[in-house]
Design an enzyme around this catalytic site. Structure first.
Site, PDB file in Angstrom:
ATOM      1  N   LYS A 130      11.331  -8.000  12.292  1.00  0.00           N
ATOM      2  CA  LYS A 130      11.552  -6.973  11.262  1.00  0.00           C
ATOM      3  C   LYS A 130      12.983  -6.477  11.427  1.00  0.00           C
ATOM      4  O   LYS A 130      13.543  -6.552  12.525  1.00  0.00           O
ATOM      5  CB  LYS A 130      10.572  -5.815  11.452  1.00  0.00           C
ATOM      6  CG  LYS A 130      10.333  -4.991  10.212  1.00  0.00           C
ATOM      7  CD  LYS A 130       9.291  -5.600   9.292  1.00  0.00           C
ATOM      8  CE  LYS A 130       9.243  -4.861   7.965  1.00  0.00           C
ATOM      9  NZ  LYS A 130       8.129  -5.349   7.126  1.00  0.00           N
ATOM     10  N   ASP A 170      11.394  -5.350   1.971  1.00  0.00           N
ATOM     11  CA  ASP A 170      10.425  -4.335   2.400  1.00  0.00           C
ATOM     12  C   ASP A 170      10.833  -3.070   1.639  1.00  0.00           C
ATOM     13  O   ASP A 170      11.499  -3.169   0.594  1.00  0.00           O
ATOM     14  CB  ASP A 170      10.450  -4.149   3.926  1.00  0.00           C
ATOM     15  CG  ASP A 170       9.299  -3.292   4.447  1.00  0.00           C
ATOM     16  OD1 ASP A 170       8.150  -3.751   4.400  1.00  0.00           O
ATOM     17  OD2 ASP A 170       9.534  -2.148   4.882  1.00  0.00           O
TER      18      ASP A 170
HETATM   19  P1  NDP Z   1       8.704   0.000  -2.231  1.00  0.00           P
HETATM   20  O1  NDP Z   1      10.044   0.445  -1.782  1.00  0.00           O
HETATM   21  O2  NDP Z   1       8.583  -0.869  -3.430  1.00  0.00           O
HETATM   22  O3  NDP Z   1       7.767   1.294  -2.491  1.00  0.00           O
HETATM   23  C1  NDP Z   1       7.520   2.214  -1.492  1.00  0.00           C
HETATM   24  C2  NDP Z   1       6.672   3.324  -2.090  1.00  0.00           C
HETATM   25  O4  NDP Z   1       6.263   4.208  -1.040  1.00  0.00           O
HETATM   26  C3  NDP Z   1       7.430   4.177  -3.086  1.00  0.00           C
HETATM   27  O5  NDP Z   1       6.515   4.688  -4.033  1.00  0.00           O
HETATM   28  C4  NDP Z   1       7.979   5.305  -2.209  1.00  0.00           C
HETATM   29  O6  NDP Z   1       8.245   6.511  -2.896  1.00  0.00           O
HETATM   30  C5  NDP Z   1       6.827   5.513  -1.262  1.00  0.00           C
HETATM   31  N1  NDP Z   1       7.312   6.031   0.020  1.00  0.00           N
HETATM   32  C6  NDP Z   1       8.241   5.500   0.830  1.00  0.00           C
HETATM   33  N2  NDP Z   1       8.465   6.275   1.911  1.00  0.00           N
HETATM   34  C7  NDP Z   1       7.631   7.321   1.750  1.00  0.00           C
HETATM   35  C8  NDP Z   1       7.367   8.471   2.527  1.00  0.00           C
HETATM   36  N3  NDP Z   1       8.010   8.684   3.684  1.00  0.00           N
HETATM   37  N4  NDP Z   1       6.440   9.360   2.073  1.00  0.00           N
HETATM   38  C9  NDP Z   1       5.776   9.130   0.895  1.00  0.00           C
HETATM   39  N5  NDP Z   1       5.991   8.056   0.131  1.00  0.00           N
HETATM   40  C10 NDP Z   1       6.896   7.178   0.547  1.00  0.00           C
HETATM   41  O7  NDP Z   1       8.014  -0.672  -0.952  1.00  0.00           O
HETATM   42  P2  NDP Z   1       6.824  -1.681  -0.887  1.00  0.00           P
HETATM   43  O8  NDP Z   1       5.810  -1.372  -1.925  1.00  0.00           O
HETATM   44  O9  NDP Z   1       7.382  -3.042  -0.787  1.00  0.00           O
HETATM   45  O10 NDP Z   1       6.229  -1.349   0.573  1.00  0.00           O
HETATM   46  C11 NDP Z   1       5.257  -0.320   0.765  1.00  0.00           C
HETATM   47  C12 NDP Z   1       4.589  -0.535   2.117  1.00  0.00           C
HETATM   48  O11 NDP Z   1       3.991  -1.838   2.158  1.00  0.00           O
HETATM   49  C13 NDP Z   1       5.508  -0.491   3.342  1.00  0.00           C
HETATM   50  O12 NDP Z   1       4.782   0.037   4.430  1.00  0.00           O
HETATM   51  C14 NDP Z   1       5.803  -1.944   3.608  1.00  0.00           C
HETATM   52  O13 NDP Z   1       6.163  -2.171   4.957  1.00  0.00           O
HETATM   53  C15 NDP Z   1       4.456  -2.545   3.298  1.00  0.00           C
HETATM   54  N6  NDP Z   1       4.481  -3.977   2.989  1.00  0.00           N
HETATM   55  C16 NDP Z   1       5.215  -4.468   1.950  1.00  0.00           C
HETATM   56  C17 NDP Z   1       5.178  -5.816   1.664  1.00  0.00           C
HETATM   57  C18 NDP Z   1       5.840  -6.374   0.458  1.00  0.00           C
HETATM   58  O14 NDP Z   1       5.596  -7.556   0.149  1.00  0.00           O
HETATM   59  N7  NDP Z   1       6.631  -5.622  -0.277  1.00  0.00           N
HETATM   60  C19 NDP Z   1       4.466  -6.777   2.537  1.00  0.00           C
HETATM   61  C20 NDP Z   1       3.652  -6.136   3.549  1.00  0.00           C
HETATM   62  C21 NDP Z   1       3.713  -4.793   3.772  1.00  0.00           C
HETATM   63  P3  NDP Z   1       9.762   6.862  -3.330  1.00  0.00           P
HETATM   64  O15 NDP Z   1      10.011   6.045  -4.554  1.00  0.00           O
HETATM   65  O16 NDP Z   1       9.737   8.323  -3.555  1.00  0.00           O
HETATM   66  O17 NDP Z   1      10.628   6.461  -2.163  1.00  0.00           O
END
Ligand code: NDP
Length: 451
Positions: A130, A170
């Site tokens: 990572k 991510d």
């Molecule tokens: P994105 O950046 O597309 O979206 C993240 C979302 O989570 C946004 O809605 C964001 O809100 C919210 N968020 C981020 N940080 C916080 C916080 N501290 N408190 C509340 N809300 C928060 O990311 P992904 O959808 O790609 O990833 C989301 C999760 O899934 C992560 O944990 C990632 O590691 C995991 N993941 C992702 C994969 C992928 O293929 N994308 C694969 C496997 C796991 P805001 O817009 O306000 O920042």
């Protein structure tokens, strides 16, 4: 007598804490795995003698570096970049890059550690890594994002490669950022290879990658429910986040007949009691994607929906819950409330969204719990297929990839079940995922001797 004969779980964790001071997320992730593995290897001397768990919990390497870039006002900015290569026993290092102001070494070490087991569970040949930076992409112009990505890759390129380490996206790293980084890698090395996944379709990306994590989470949920003699049809589901994973989880759940009623971002959550429709989700994708808007605007756009500032969605009664935002967003109190309101199953879309205490509450309440390393492995699985397509220079069709994703998720569910026997017939998927993920990596490490 082996040294480890004298080490119990508490002593092992004391060592982890001593060697990784202040790294609470990493300690939490190691503990969550060690609890199950200590039990599993109790009568398996070979793993003790070779100190396998201790070795997996010590990253192969942690690289950190300075990333300088210039903002639009010509101020010089300095960020810290990282790549944590946790373990490559079963394949090249593989895992995403996160750009978020909260990024630090502890968070990336926890994610790289988790990724090792997740990648193993997919059945594909991928090790765990990572990386990322404390760079905050919010409010930055497109040129600033480009300059940062180029500077980040100018250092990262020497640590990665198509057979060495293949990063992906991510939080904060989507197709745009992958594009800028791939462009810089190509420019520095003059090589067109699959060094990153999550690429655009026109330049080496894979169909279905974008949807894979969210769809996979819902497939895992479906398999857990089916095993318990139930289905998704008609169930009410809460989802947190509104990024890539969240919207695609909501989309697949909707296709399979569930009613999804919440989404969120870092400012609060929206509740739509009527449930999202395809059109409403398309609006969210446009609004959060290209326009990088706030989720609160949904409540102004659609009648009957409400926005709850500074809150997470877990007080909304539901049958199913999918936390898809970030780590530690479901606490023990949330878990108690969810269970009291009739929660049947939770599948983690984000990495480690539920705290260890929350997972304990869910287990005790008999709620089915799909841990991230199993439930959200669909994304990295299709990334593995993207690597295969890049190596063979052949692109797979969408229907082939969709069906492979479905099969891979079913395979992960089956692998978890092999080791998931909990007390009183409870199917303990967290334990099953830990043991199945561990076993493959551990056996490969044994084959390599002491390295
Ligand atoms: P994105 O950046 O597309 O979206 C993240 C979302 O989570 C946004 O809605 C964001 O809100 C919210 N968020 C981020 N940080 C916080 C916080 N501290 N408190 C509340 N809300 C928060 O990311 P992904 O959808 O790609 O990833 C989301 C999760 O899934 C992560 O944990 C990632 O590691 C995991 N993941 C992702 C994969 C992928 O293929 N994308 C694969 C496997 C796991 P805001 O817009 O306000 O920042």
């Amino acid at each position: 007598m082996a040294i480890s004969d004298h080490v119990d779980l508490d002593q092992f964790m004391d060592g982890v804490k001593r060697r990784n001071p202040g790294e609470t997320e990493f300690q939490q992730a190691v503990y969550e795995v060690a609890v199950d593995i200590f039990d599993y290897i109790a009568d398996k001397e070979i793993y003790h003698e070779a100190q396998i768990l201790r070795r997996i919990a010590e990253p192969d390497r942690v690289v950190s570096f300075r990333v300088c870039w210039e903002d639009d006002n010509h101020n010089v900015r300095v960020q810290r970049g990282y790549r944590v290569q946790n373990n490559n026993a079963i394949g090249p290092y593989k895992g995403g890059l996160r750009f978020h102001k909260s990024v630090n070494q502890s968070i990336l070490k926890f994610l790289a550690f988790e990724q090792t087991f997740k990648n193993s569970l997919t059945g594909l040949p991928m090790g765990g890594a990572k990386g990322g930076s404390d760079f905050n992409p919010k409010g930055k112009s497109d040129s600033e994002i480009m300059r940062f990505c180029q500077s980040f890759m100018t250092e990262l390129y020497r640590h990665v490669g198509e057979d060495t380490d293949v990063p992906a996206g991510d939080i904060g790293v989507g197709a745009r950022e992958i594009g800028y980084m791939f462009g810089q890698y190509k420019r520095i090395t003059n090589r067109y290879v699959g060094v990153l996944t999550g690429k655009g379709i026109e330049w080496g990306g894979s169909l279905v990658r974008k949807e894979a994590t969210g769809y996979g989470v819902v497939y895992f949920l479906e398999d857990m429910l089916r095993h318990a003699g139930e289905g998704l049809e008609g169930k009410v589901m809460t989802v947190s986040g509104s990024g890539n994973v969240a919207v695609h989880a909501a989309e697949k759940a909707l296709q399979l007949g569930a009613r999804v009623v919440t989404l969120s971002d870092s400012e609060g959550f929206i509740h739509d009691p009527d449930g999202f429709t395809r059109e409403k989700l398309e609006w969210v994708k446009r609004h959060k994607g290209h326009r990088r808007g706030r989720i609160s605007a949904y409540a102004e756009e659609f009648k009957g929906a409400s926005f709850h500032e500074g809150e997470r969605p877990w007080r909304v009664p539901c049958d199913l819950a999918c936390p898809c935002a970030t780590q530690n967003e479901v606490h023990a109190d949330d878990a108690r409330l969810l269970a009291k309101n009739g929660l049947k199953a939770m599948a983690e879309g984000a990495n480690m969204p539920a705290t260890n205490d929350a997972v304990k509450v869910l287990r005790e309440a008999g709620v089915l719990f799909g841990p991230a390393k199993a439930a959200n492995a669909g994304g990295v699985a299709v990334s593995g297929l993207e690597m295969a397509q890049n190596s063979t220079r052949i692109a797979m069709r969408e229907d082939e990839l969709q069906s492979l994703l479905r099969d891979i998720m079913q395979g992960i569910h089956g692998r978890c079940l092999e080791h998931a026997q909990g007390p009183d017939g409870y199917v303990d998927y967290a334990k099953g995922a830990n043991i199945a993920g561990f076993k493959k990596v551990a056996d490969a490490m044994l084959a390599f001797g002491i390295v």
